[in-house]
Design an enzyme around this catalytic site. Structure first.
Site, short mmCIF file in Angstrom:
data_model
loop_
_atom_site.label_atom_id
_atom_site.label_comp_id
_atom_site.label_asym_id
_atom_site.label_seq_id
_atom_site.Cartn_x
_atom_site.Cartn_y
_atom_site.Cartn_z
N ASP A 179 11.26 -26.78 3.53
CA ASP A 179 11.84 -26.63 4.86
C ASP A 179 10.78 -26.20 5.89
O ASP A 179 9.58 -26.07 5.56
CB ASP A 179 12.99 -25.60 4.77
CG ASP A 179 14.21 -26.05 5.55
OD1 ASP A 179 14.04 -26.67 6.60
OD2 ASP A 179 15.34 -25.73 5.11
N TRP A 195 12.93 -31.83 9.86
CA TRP A 195 14.00 -32.27 10.78
C TRP A 195 13.51 -33.26 11.84
O TRP A 195 14.09 -33.34 12.93
CB TRP A 195 14.65 -31.06 11.47
CG TRP A 195 14.71 -29.83 10.65
CD1 TRP A 195 15.33 -29.69 9.45
CD2 TRP A 195 14.12 -28.55 10.94
NE1 TRP A 195 15.17 -28.42 8.98
CE2 TRP A 195 14.44 -27.70 9.88
CE3 TRP A 195 13.38 -28.06 12.01
CZ2 TRP A 195 14.02 -26.37 9.83
CZ3 TRP A 195 12.96 -26.73 11.98
CH2 TRP A 195 13.27 -25.91 10.90
N GLY A 196 12.42 -33.98 11.57
CA GLY A 196 11.90 -34.92 12.56
C GLY A 196 11.16 -34.25 13.70
O GLY A 196 10.66 -34.92 14.60
N ASP A 209 20.26 -30.77 11.04
CA ASP A 209 21.23 -30.76 9.93
C ASP A 209 22.53 -31.51 10.23
O ASP A 209 23.07 -31.43 11.33
CB ASP A 209 21.61 -29.31 9.60
CG ASP A 209 20.45 -28.56 8.96
OD1 ASP A 209 19.32 -29.07 8.97
OD2 ASP A 209 20.70 -27.45 8.46
C1 GLA Z 1 17.71 -25.97 6.92
C2 GLA Z 1 17.76 -27.34 6.26
C3 GLA Z 1 19.08 -27.48 5.50
C4 GLA Z 1 19.20 -26.36 4.47
C5 GLA Z 1 19.07 -25.00 5.15
C6 GLA Z 1 18.97 -23.86 4.15
O1 GLA Z 1 18.68 -25.84 7.93
O2 GLA Z 1 17.62 -28.36 7.20
O3 GLA Z 1 19.15 -28.75 4.87
O4 GLA Z 1 18.20 -26.52 3.49
O5 GLA Z 1 17.91 -24.95 5.95
O6 GLA Z 1 18.84 -22.63 4.76
#
Ligand code: GLA
Length: 391
Positions: A126, A161-162, A183
């Protein structure tokens, strides 16, 4: 390592969030097999965030939460492997994971070694709480180098996340997958927002670096960690069709121990999975009348119209074709029209297509070089199309 096709599996986050534990993970592994999901190709069981304690151990290592994982992680990993499945875990490029637990910044080599010892086959990585002085591509390169030297093949699933133009630098890092957006949550609004930008991401994807459109919400019906309003069956089918066609990993997010028949039938449709897993990852392209036939030359985030028609040339010469209606009105013959010249099959070839609807089995021969469909709001058609001589 070389990742040839998008991974298929299950991830804990969408339903369980903080409530993750050994029982849920091991039962989900059992269920993957008992329900036929494993036989259909789903093989990864991935533990997302919140599996660990708030402090590293005295040896500098990450420590599994002893209440959630009383026998440790290796025990769970061995169990999953004993079922013939693969095991995934989660960390983050920053100081903390997104839920505030310790993460891997400046501990990359220790953590990669720990994951290798635990038999991890897949690492979701992440982007929360990272040092702002170090660019994202370097943060991902740091973990990629550690993983490539840890003595074990571990799929490296980047989750930035791009942001920070991930699409421009991700392929040089060594990541096998990259999250294209923020997300998902279990609602039509979220599904539509992600679907509108799907075509932008795939332009930057390739074999060994697949665009990850986020975990599936199929079958959540508003329950669990990211459960909001839930979606209709048609919307869930559109979701699965688009993710499969785009070559996204298909990571199930619902509680598979309590999965309804529609969800199971959707997730295991062999023709849809075959499109997702096609050995040639030729990029999907949009041929809807609303789309621009000249590919974009800039790198801004591009949105499709509300009626994208994505086409992908498959390894055996067939085409996968998805027609999507993201609007609130039925589509019509003008905005949902497939013109064969746009996919390289003009009338002069003497060829046409037989469209096989992979959801209904219905077959139709395209006549006169164009096929129009009226598609209900929030619905789609997904075809595998075979080239034939014009009858
Ligand atoms: C981010 C990621 C999610 C998930 C959460 C966990 O938001 O994008 O997919 O893994 O963290 O905290």
């Amino acid at each position: 390592m070389l990742l040839k096709t998008p991974p298929l599996g299950w991830n804990s986050w969408n339903t369980f969030g903080e409530e993750i534990n050994e029982t849920v993970v091991m039962q989900s592994a059992d269920t993957l097999i008992e329900t036929g999901l494993a036989a259909a190709g789903y093989e990864y069981i991935v533990i997302d965030d919140c599996w660990l304690l708030r402090e590293r151990g005295e040896d500098g290592r990450l420590v599994p939460d002893p209440v959630k994982f009383p026998h440790g992680i290796r025990y769970v990993s061995d169990y999953i492997h004993s079922k013939g499945l693969k095991f995934g875990m989660y960390s983050c490029a920053g100081y903390h994971t997104c839920a505030g637990y310790p993460a891997s910044f400046d501990h990359e080599w220790t953590d990669a070694a720990t994951f290798a010892e635990w038999g991890v086959d897949y690492l979701k990585y992440d982007y929360c709480f990272h040092p702002k002085t170090i660019p994202g591509h370097i943060l991902y390169k740091r973990m990629a180098a550690a993983l490539a030297n840890c003595g074990r093949d571990i799929v490296f699933s980047a989750c930035s996340w791009g942001s920070d133009m991930t699409k421009l630098w991700i392929k040089e890092t060594g990541a096998n997958l990259w999250r294209t957006t923020g997300d998902i949550n279990d609602s039509w609004q979220s599904l539509k927002a992600l679907s509108l930008v799907a075509g932008d991401a795939v332009r930057f994807g390739s074999i060994n670096c697949f665009p990850d459109m986020d975990m599936l919400i199929n079958g959540m019906h508003g329950k669990g960690n990211v459960g909001l309003a839930g979606c209709t069956d048609e919307e869930y089918r559109l979701h699965f069709s688009l993710w499969a066609l785009m070559g996204s990993p298909l990571m199930i997010g619902c509680d598979i121990r309590d999965m309804d028949d529609f969800t199971k039938a959707t997730l295991t449709n062999p023709e849809v999975l075959a499109i997702n897993q096609d050995p040639d990852y030729n990029q999907p392209f949009d041929v809807s009348p609303e789309s621009d036939p000249i590919p974009w030359t800039d790198t801004e985030l591009h949105s499709s119209g509300e009626h994208p028609i994505y086409v992908r040339l498959l390894s055996d010469g067939d085409f996968a074709i998805g027609m999507f209606n993201l609007s609130d009105q039925p589509s019509n013959r003008w905005n949902t029209a497939l013109q064969l010249d746009r996919i390289g099959l003009p009338e002069t070839t003497g060829k046409t297509l037989v469209l096989r609807d992979v959801w209904t089995g219905e077959e139709v021969i395209v006549k006169g070089g164009i096929f129009s469909a009226v598609i209900a709001p929030h619905a789609c058609r997904l075809f595998r199309a075979r080239v034939i001589d014009k009858p």
